[in-house]
Design a protein around this motif. Sequence first.
Motif, PDB file in Angstrom:
ATOM      1  N   PRO A 218      40.303   8.483  73.287  1.00  0.00           N
ATOM      2  CA  PRO A 218      39.139   9.162  73.854  1.00  0.00           C
ATOM      3  C   PRO A 218      39.172  10.465  74.318  1.00  0.00           C
ATOM      4  N   VAL A 219      38.240  11.334  73.831  1.00  0.00           N
ATOM      5  CA  VAL A 219      38.124  12.790  74.223  1.00  0.00           C
ATOM      6  C   VAL A 219      37.018  12.944  75.414  1.00  0.00           C
ATOM      7  N   VAL A 220      37.527  13.411  76.275  1.00  0.00           N
ATOM      8  CA  VAL A 220      36.869  13.914  77.761  1.00  0.00           C
ATOM      9  C   VAL A 220      36.452  15.199  77.878  1.00  0.00           C
ATOM     10  N   ALA A 221      35.176  15.479  78.078  1.00  0.00           N
ATOM     11  CA  ALA A 221      34.619  17.004  78.094  1.00  0.00           C
ATOM     12  C   ALA A 221      33.725  17.081  79.272  1.00  0.00           C
ATOM     13  N   LEU A 222      34.068  18.272  80.086  1.00  0.00           N
ATOM     14  CA  LEU A 222      33.353  18.597  81.371  1.00  0.00           C
ATOM     15  C   LEU A 222      32.277  19.526  80.831  1.00  0.00           C
ATOM     16  N   ALA A 223      31.117  18.884  81.188  1.00  0.00           N
ATOM     17  CA  ALA A 223      29.859  19.413  80.647  1.00  0.00           C
ATOM     18  C   ALA A 223      29.036  20.050  81.779  1.00  0.00           C
ATOM     19  N   HIS A 224      29.319  21.347  82.282  1.00  0.00           N
ATOM     20  CA  HIS A 224      28.742  21.689  83.452  1.00  0.00           C
ATOM     21  C   HIS A 224      27.587  22.964  83.291  1.00  0.00           C
ATOM     22  N   THR A 225      27.452  23.344  82.029  1.00  0.00           N
ATOM     23  CA  THR A 225      26.476  24.018  81.472  1.00  0.00           C
ATOM     24  C   THR A 225      25.993  23.707  80.148  1.00  0.00           C
ATOM     25  N   ALA A 226      24.736  24.273  79.935  1.00  0.00           N
ATOM     26  CA  ALA A 226      24.178  23.689  78.612  1.00  0.00           C
ATOM     27  C   ALA A 226      24.818  23.896  77.213  1.00  0.00           C
ATOM     28  N   ALA A 229      27.653  21.292  77.457  1.00  0.00           N
ATOM     29  CA  ALA A 229      27.209  20.081  77.227  1.00  0.00           C
ATOM     30  C   ALA A 229      26.961  19.917  75.453  1.00  0.00           C
ATOM     31  N   ALA A 230      26.572  21.192  75.103  1.00  0.00           N
ATOM     32  CA  ALA A 230      26.415  21.104  73.612  1.00  0.00           C
ATOM     33  C   ALA A 230      27.763  20.853  72.708  1.00  0.00           C
ATOM     34  N   LEU A 231      28.780  21.375  73.268  1.00  0.00           N
ATOM     35  CA  LEU A 231      30.169  21.149  72.825  1.00  0.00           C
ATOM     36  C   LEU A 231      30.529  19.801  73.029  1.00  0.00           C
ATOM     37  N   ALA A 232      30.321  18.965  74.276  1.00  0.00           N
ATOM     38  CA  ALA A 232      30.633  17.711  74.797  1.00  0.00           C
ATOM     39  C   ALA A 232      29.966  16.796  73.406  1.00  0.00           C
ATOM     40  N   ALA A 233      28.605  17.099  73.323  1.00  0.00           N
ATOM     41  CA  ALA A 233      27.745  16.248  72.187  1.00  0.00           C
ATOM     42  C   ALA A 233      28.457  16.099  70.843  1.00  0.00           C
ATOM     43  N   ALA A 255      20.596  14.116  82.392  1.00  0.00           N
ATOM     44  CA  ALA A 255      19.468  14.964  81.276  1.00  0.00           C
ATOM     45  C   ALA A 255      20.196  15.811  80.518  1.00  0.00           C
ATOM     46  N   LEU A 256      20.936  16.581  81.075  1.00  0.00           N
ATOM     47  CA  LEU A 256      21.611  17.652  80.247  1.00  0.00           C
ATOM     48  C   LEU A 256      22.481  17.231  79.004  1.00  0.00           C
ATOM     49  N   VAL A 257      23.166  16.188  79.413  1.00  0.00           N
ATOM     50  CA  VAL A 257      23.876  15.396  78.096  1.00  0.00           C
ATOM     51  C   VAL A 257      23.095  14.976  77.075  1.00  0.00           C
ATOM     52  N   ARG A 258      22.131  14.060  77.860  1.00  0.00           N
ATOM     53  CA  ARG A 258      21.181  13.475  76.698  1.00  0.00           C
ATOM     54  C   ARG A 258      20.288  14.356  75.719  1.00  0.00           C
ATOM     55  N   ASP A 259      19.853  15.371  76.466  1.00  0.00           N
ATOM     56  CA  ASP A 259      19.375  16.408  75.778  1.00  0.00           C
ATOM     57  C   ASP A 259      20.007  16.900  74.720  1.00  0.00           C
ATOM     58  N   GLY A 265      21.413  15.859  67.073  1.00  0.00           N
ATOM     59  CA  GLY A 265      21.099  14.598  66.129  1.00  0.00           C
ATOM     60  C   GLY A 265      22.135  13.619  66.079  1.00  0.00           C
ATOM     61  N   SER A 266      22.585  13.388  67.374  1.00  0.00           N
ATOM     62  CA  SER A 266      23.650  12.317  67.742  1.00  0.00           C
ATOM     63  C   SER A 266      22.695  11.030  68.139  1.00  0.00           C
ATOM     64  N   GLU A 267      23.352   9.658  67.479  1.00  0.00           N
ATOM     65  CA  GLU A 267      22.566   8.695  67.885  1.00  0.00           C
ATOM     66  C   GLU A 267      23.142   7.823  69.189  1.00  0.00           C
ATOM     67  N   ALA A 268      24.426   8.321  69.363  1.00  0.00           N
ATOM     68  CA  ALA A 268      25.310   7.943  70.352  1.00  0.00           C
ATOM     69  C   ALA A 268      24.939   8.184  71.572  1.00  0.00           C
ATOM     70  N   ARG A 269      25.213   7.319  72.735  1.00  0.00           N
ATOM     71  CA  ARG A 269      24.822   7.649  74.159  1.00  0.00           C
ATOM     72  C   ARG A 269      26.134   7.525  74.703  1.00  0.00           C
ATOM     73  N   ARG A 270      26.658   8.793  74.953  1.00  0.00           N
ATOM     74  CA  ARG A 270      28.104   8.556  75.542  1.00  0.00           C
ATOM     75  C   ARG A 270      28.071   8.123  77.050  1.00  0.00           C
ATOM     76  N   PRO A 271      29.186   7.500  77.435  1.00  0.00           N
ATOM     77  CA  PRO A 271      29.267   7.377  78.920  1.00  0.00           C
ATOM     78  C   PRO A 271      29.412   8.653  79.623  1.00  0.00           C
ATOM     79  N   VAL A 272      28.869   8.866  80.829  1.00  0.00           N
ATOM     80  CA  VAL A 272      28.441   9.861  81.329  1.00  0.00           C
ATOM     81  C   VAL A 272      29.310   9.792  82.918  1.00  0.00           C
TER      82      VAL A 272
END
Length: 396
Positions: A218-226, A229-233, A255-259, A265-272
């Motif tokens: 599993p790949v883990v990414a820190l999404a502390h900015t928009a 978050a786009a890279l993480a998505a 919400a930053l991640v869900r947005d 266009g991802s249907e996945a909802r990643r664990p946050v």
Amino acid sequence: MPDRVALVTALQGAGWHPAAWRTAGPAAARLTGLGHWRDVVVEQDRLGVDAVTIEDSFTAGPVDATGELDTRTVVGRLDALLVASAVAPATRAVGLVPTVSVTHTEPFHVATGLQTLDHVSLGRAGWRIQVSPTAREAALFGRRRGDQDTDDLFAEAREVAEVVARLWDSWDDDAIVRDVTTGRFIDRDRIHDARFQGTFVSVHGASIVPRSPQGRPPVVALAHTAAAAALAADTADVVLVTPGADGLEDRDALALVRDAEQAAGSEARRPVLADLAVLIGSSRAAAADELAALDAAAGTPYALGSGSDTAVLATTVPDLVDRIGALRDLGYAGVRLRPLRIPADSTAIARRLVPALVTAGLRADVASRPTADLRTRLGVPRAVSRYAPSSLEVSS
């Protein structure tokens, strides 16, 4: 809403507070020894923490206002991926997630190093993807200019993540046939070309490491900015967010991640997971006093926006349980906790917080915890190779 919160401990030197090494006692002299890392990780493993992340960087330590190494903090580090591989045989269930930068590292080396960790840990490897943006880091390699544009760094990271995934998929699960009768060790048709041509990287050929237990760690990414978050998505299976950063409350950080997922266009909802820095005291007053003493030793407060990119909590175990429960209720899958002091706070997480979470009904006890691979423990679906027949049918 997750019914069992994931608990990850973030390991860095003597702890995340710049002055932590002053209170670590003999442990401060062991930071570059395998024994220190093995002791800390084994404790997390034995007492039920799901995973540890191990920080890394192409700098020896933090820099001061002049750009020089800050000699008041821990300077010098071991390679996170090598540390994870070294402690793996001493552990049983804990996930091992080293930070590996993609900016100056060849995708082939990233892929094979993490595959090797997944093999030696029997399916407990993960990867915290990171970019290296500074001129100081670039100068160590001398192959590119420093202070790259952030958009370019993230675009390169996307390509590297794609290549790494292709290399991980390049061997089928059953590529090794060991057919003594015909003398074939592998079936050549079950090894695939990970061919990729991008703006920043290009690869032709297959990994040298057979497909690992998880297929893709599993790949883990820190999404502390928009932008992060786009890279993480685009690249991550698990996302870390920093409540409080940029004024984002707990709900907004999620919400930053869900947005970003929706925009991609991802249907996945990643664990946050909420990423929080913690000092755990016997009482609120004691914790506040201990943090104040560390701040005084460092000469500056360690707080959000002042040395830390996330909320810094001087807290107690009951208060931390309440915070984690509230995050769970909002839809968080769990937390990654950055202990300000190692071993003091990492020990408190393992010995005191874990049983308190069990009592609160937020985790199962150690005896009944899952010992499956890290993807399962973090709530990430099984990795299906792009070359599996079902995948080929979908893509055609």
